[in-house]
Design a protein around this motif. Structure first.
Motif, PDB file in Angstrom:
ATOM      1  N   VAL B  18       0.788  -1.355   0.166  1.00 14.22           N
ATOM      2  CA  VAL B  18       0.042   0.100   0.110  1.00 14.22           C
ATOM      3  C   VAL B  18       1.080   1.286   0.280  1.00 14.22           C
ATOM      4  O   VAL B  18       0.815   1.842  -0.832  1.00 14.22           O
ATOM      5  N   ASN B  19       2.181   1.188   0.937  1.00 15.72           N
ATOM      6  CA  ASN B  19       3.267   2.538   0.922  1.00 15.72           C
ATOM      7  C   ASN B  19       3.604   2.461  -0.534  1.00 15.72           C
ATOM      8  O   ASN B  19       3.537   3.958  -1.058  1.00 15.72           O
ATOM      9  N   LEU B  22       0.922   3.989  -2.521  1.00 11.32           N
ATOM     10  CA  LEU B  22       0.179   5.656  -2.491  1.00 11.32           C
ATOM     11  C   LEU B  22       1.659   6.289  -2.947  1.00 11.32           C
ATOM     12  O   LEU B  22       1.084   7.824  -3.730  1.00 11.32           O
ATOM     13  N   ASP B  23       2.265   6.054  -2.499  1.00 11.71           N
ATOM     14  CA  ASP B  23       3.727   6.945  -3.204  1.00 11.71           C
ATOM     15  C   ASP B  23       3.740   7.455  -4.920  1.00 11.71           C
ATOM     16  O   ASP B  23       4.206   8.244  -4.895  1.00 11.71           O
ATOM     17  N   ILE B  26      -0.377   8.283  -5.860  1.00 11.35           N
ATOM     18  CA  ILE B  26      -1.129   8.951  -4.958  1.00 11.35           C
ATOM     19  C   ILE B  26      -1.535  10.721  -4.824  1.00 11.35           C
ATOM     20  O   ILE B  26       0.048  10.657  -4.457  1.00 11.35           O
ATOM     21  N   GLN B  28      -0.093  13.580  -2.291  1.00 10.47           N
ATOM     22  CA  GLN B  28       0.976  13.553  -1.776  1.00 10.47           C
ATOM     23  C   GLN B  28      -0.124  14.232  -0.498  1.00 10.47           C
ATOM     24  O   GLN B  28       0.126  13.670   0.629  1.00 10.47           O
ATOM     25  N   VAL B  31      -2.207  11.670   0.552  1.00  8.57           N
ATOM     26  CA  VAL B  31      -1.215  10.715   2.052  1.00  8.57           C
ATOM     27  C   VAL B  31      -1.035  10.870   3.365  1.00  8.57           C
ATOM     28  O   VAL B  31      -0.894  10.345   3.587  1.00  8.57           O
ATOM     29  N   ILE B  34      -4.113  10.034   5.536  1.00 12.41           N
ATOM     30  CA  ILE B  34      -3.939   8.851   5.444  1.00 12.41           C
ATOM     31  C   ILE B  34      -3.250   8.704   6.656  1.00 12.41           C
ATOM     32  O   ILE B  34      -3.534   8.096   7.602  1.00 12.41           O
ATOM     33  N   ASN B  35      -1.214   9.325   6.501  1.00 10.75           N
ATOM     34  CA  ASN B  35      -0.899   8.679   7.694  1.00 10.75           C
ATOM     35  C   ASN B  35      -1.518   9.182   8.425  1.00 10.75           C
ATOM     36  O   ASN B  35      -1.001   8.904  10.319  1.00 10.75           O
ATOM     37  N   THR B 168       3.475   5.570   5.369  1.00 10.70           N
ATOM     38  CA  THR B 168       2.812   4.719   4.973  1.00 10.70           C
ATOM     39  C   THR B 168       3.135   4.110   5.751  1.00 10.70           C
ATOM     40  O   THR B 168       2.569   3.296   7.173  1.00 10.70           O
TER      41      THR B 168
END
Lengths: 239, 341
Positions: B18-19, B22-23, B26, B28, B31, B34-35, B168
């Motif tokens: 997933v990390n 996202l990187d 998606i 930032q 992200v 989410i974090n 993440t």
């Protein structure tokens, strides 16, 4: 007679300035059902709290199975077999019946023995078996009292302290509860029973103490006390 | 135990995937949100053990976070202090200066917070309800005031220049760990003992549960993960200051719990996500309709409405059970491990 399982001598307990127990002495012998009767505020619950180490006496001695427990921590007494089923049933309302029972075995580590006792508990109280997965708080008053007793039994007590098991229950249910007190006693558990309902407590016990304003006023065989004119007048509503 | 390690390894692999996703794909900003949700989950789930399971009302979570954040920063960041003799600033090089030092630094921060948890827990054992809340609130204030007066770690200006180690993966790795630990804890004898203390302390004592020991254990557990969350937050924001960890932060976490349902871990997770993501989601709405400030009004309104119509929180004390998830997903899966985020 064997050595007493519980021996209280000259116990004095204070709530601040109030002298709640004034030199209480009592003994319980192995295998007996002993009852402590008295009116509201006479010191019955305080006596039990003192035995459990929730209150401390300033004088006298408190011995359980030959051991001095005057300064023992409450939670350590359970492992020694001294267990109380608290007043007002004291169950855990948001845990299921089974979780309540398992907490009774908290001080034990033998998994097989616990499972065996759990099954045995359900045999004595079939109503609890039906309601295993139900939350404790959803049970009726009588069922909660059964749960409280069954939970205490899970810790394999040698001496069981029952605080007002009849409190707030319908007469028919009280009858059932006291029948289970008999059953539990027949299985070898010594019982110290605190009650306001003197008549039923005397009928289901061997010996009795009457407590009045923090002092033991009368003691004797339960059968004798049932016919004692003073007890009759004060606690049985006769004479 | 074997099953637990299996679930952990699978979950961590999912988080790693997933990390990467996202990187690479998606935005930032998303992200980042989410974090922040992940950090909130760690805070809410760990506080749930103290406030929800054990029933001890603690308002000191921000204090534990601060300790975790500053202690871990101590190990990873170049600190400067003014040397009177040389009349210039002197730098202290960090002890752990690579990504590999991050996890040990976090754990040391967590342990420091856990020690603080024991230090708070022991003297406040006799306090209940409001009194405990005030005592723990006082603890949080003491921590921030001490940091304010400690120049080497930045004092009131805060400590800048923390390396951006949080990502993440690390955040959700700890989400997985805290969720799994708490899930097993809730079902263990230890967890039941904590609930017993919440339900009826006297009855718990006479069942052989040492209430005082259990309460301190709950504080240590909660404080440890709060410390970890503080460290993660510090290395995400890259600047920490005493104001980051003021009592409003503690209250925010308590509100997450109350919203989700005090005593429910899944409730804590949902509460954490909603209260972290909602203000961000409302930000878009705000700019759309051109009414600045509507965001905070809506946020407050959601809380008020919830307390009127569902005072026990979204989940009450219930959990979103594995059985329910099992019915949705054929073949039992690890459930709510953060990987779905």
């Amino acid at each position: 007679m064997a050595e007493p399982i519980l021996e209280m001598k000259d116990i004095n307990v204070y709530y601040g300035a109030i002298h709640a127990l004034k030199g209480i002495s009592l003994t319980v012998n192995p295998g007996e059902v002993v009852t402590l009767i008295g009116a509201n505020g006479a010191g019955k619950t305080t006596t039990l709290a003192t035995i459990c180490g929730l209150m401390r006496s300033k004088t006298g001695s408190l011995r359980y199975a030959g051991e001095d427990i005057a300064n023992a921590a409450t939670h350590r007494l359970v492992a020694k077999g001294l267990v109380m089923a608290p007043e007002g049933r004291g169950i855990f309302p948001n845990l299921t019946v089974e979780e309540n029972l398992l907490l009774g075995a908290y001080a034990r580590a033998d998994k097989e023995g616990i499972q065996k006792d759990l099954r045995h508990g359900y045999e004595i109280f079939p109503r609890l078996a039906e309601r295993k997965k139900q939350r404790g708080g959803t049970l009726s008053g009588g069922e909660q009292q059964m749960l409280a007793i069954a939970r205490s039994l899970m810790s394999r007590p040698k001496l069981l302290l029952l605080d007002e098991p009849s409190l707030g229950l319908a007469p028919l249910i009280v009858q059932t509860i006291f029948e289970t007190v008999d059953t539990v006693n027949k299985e070898g558990v010594t019982i110290l029973l605190v009650e306001q309902n003197a008549r039923i407590a005397l009928k289901h016990s061997n010996r009795a103490y009457v407590i009045e304003s923090g002092e033991i006023s009368t003691e004797g065989n339960s059968a004798d006390l049932l016919t004692d004119p003073r007890v009759k007048a004060a606690y049985l509503g006769e004479g | 135990m074997g099953r637990m390690i299996g679930i952990l390894v699978v979950s961590l692999a999912v988080v790693l995937g997933v990390n990467w996703f996202l990187d690479s794909y998606i935005d930032q900003y998303v992200v980042r949100v989410i974090n922040m949700c992940g950090i909130s989950i760690i805070l809410a789930v760990s506080l749930n053990v103290i406030n929800g399971l054990c029933g001890q009302f603690s308002l000191g979570h921000a204090g534990f976070m601060a300790i975790g954040a500053y202690v871990s920063a101590w190990f990873t960041t170049t600190l400067r202090y003014f040397d009177e003799a040389q009349a210039k600033y002197v730098a202290i090089e960090p002890m752990f200066s690579s990504q590999w030092g991050f996890v040990p630094a976090l754990i040391v921060g967590g342990i420091a917070a856990a020690i603080a948890g024991a230090v708070v827990g022991i003297p406040t054992l006799r306090l209940k309800g409001d009194y405990l809340a005030i005592a723990t609130l006082g603890f949080g204030e003491i921590v921030t005031i001490m940091i304010t007066n400690f120049e080497t770690i930045g004092g009131a200006n805060g400590l800048p220049g923390l390396p951006a180690y949080s990502n993440t993966f690390w955040i959700f790795a700890f989400v997985v760990i805290v969720v799994m630990f708490s899930w097993y804890l809730q079902r263990s004898t230890f967890g039941r003992a904590l609930i017993a203390i919440r339900e009826n302390e006297l009855a718990a004592e006479v069942m052989g549960i040492s209430a005082s020991r259990m309460k301190v254990m709950a504080f240590i557990y909660g404080a440890f993960f709060a410390g970890i969350a503080g460290g993660l937050l510090g290395h995400l924001l890259q600047t920490i200051s005493p104001a980051t960890f003021n009592f409003m932060k503690s209250i925010e976490v308590v509100v997450m719990l109350v919203l989700g349902g005090l005593g429910s871990m899944t409730g804590a997770i949902v509460g954490a996500i909603v209260l972290t993501a909602l203000p961000e989601a409302l930000r878009d709405v705000e700019s759309e309709i051109g009414l600045v400030g509507v965001r905070m009004v809506a946020y407050a309104l959601v809380l008020i409405l919830l307390m009127i119509f569902r005072p026990q929180g979204i989940f009450g004390q219930k959990e979103l059970s594995l059985k329910l998830l099992g019915r949705l997903i054929p073949g039992r899966k690890s459930g709510n491990a953060g990987g779905e985020e």
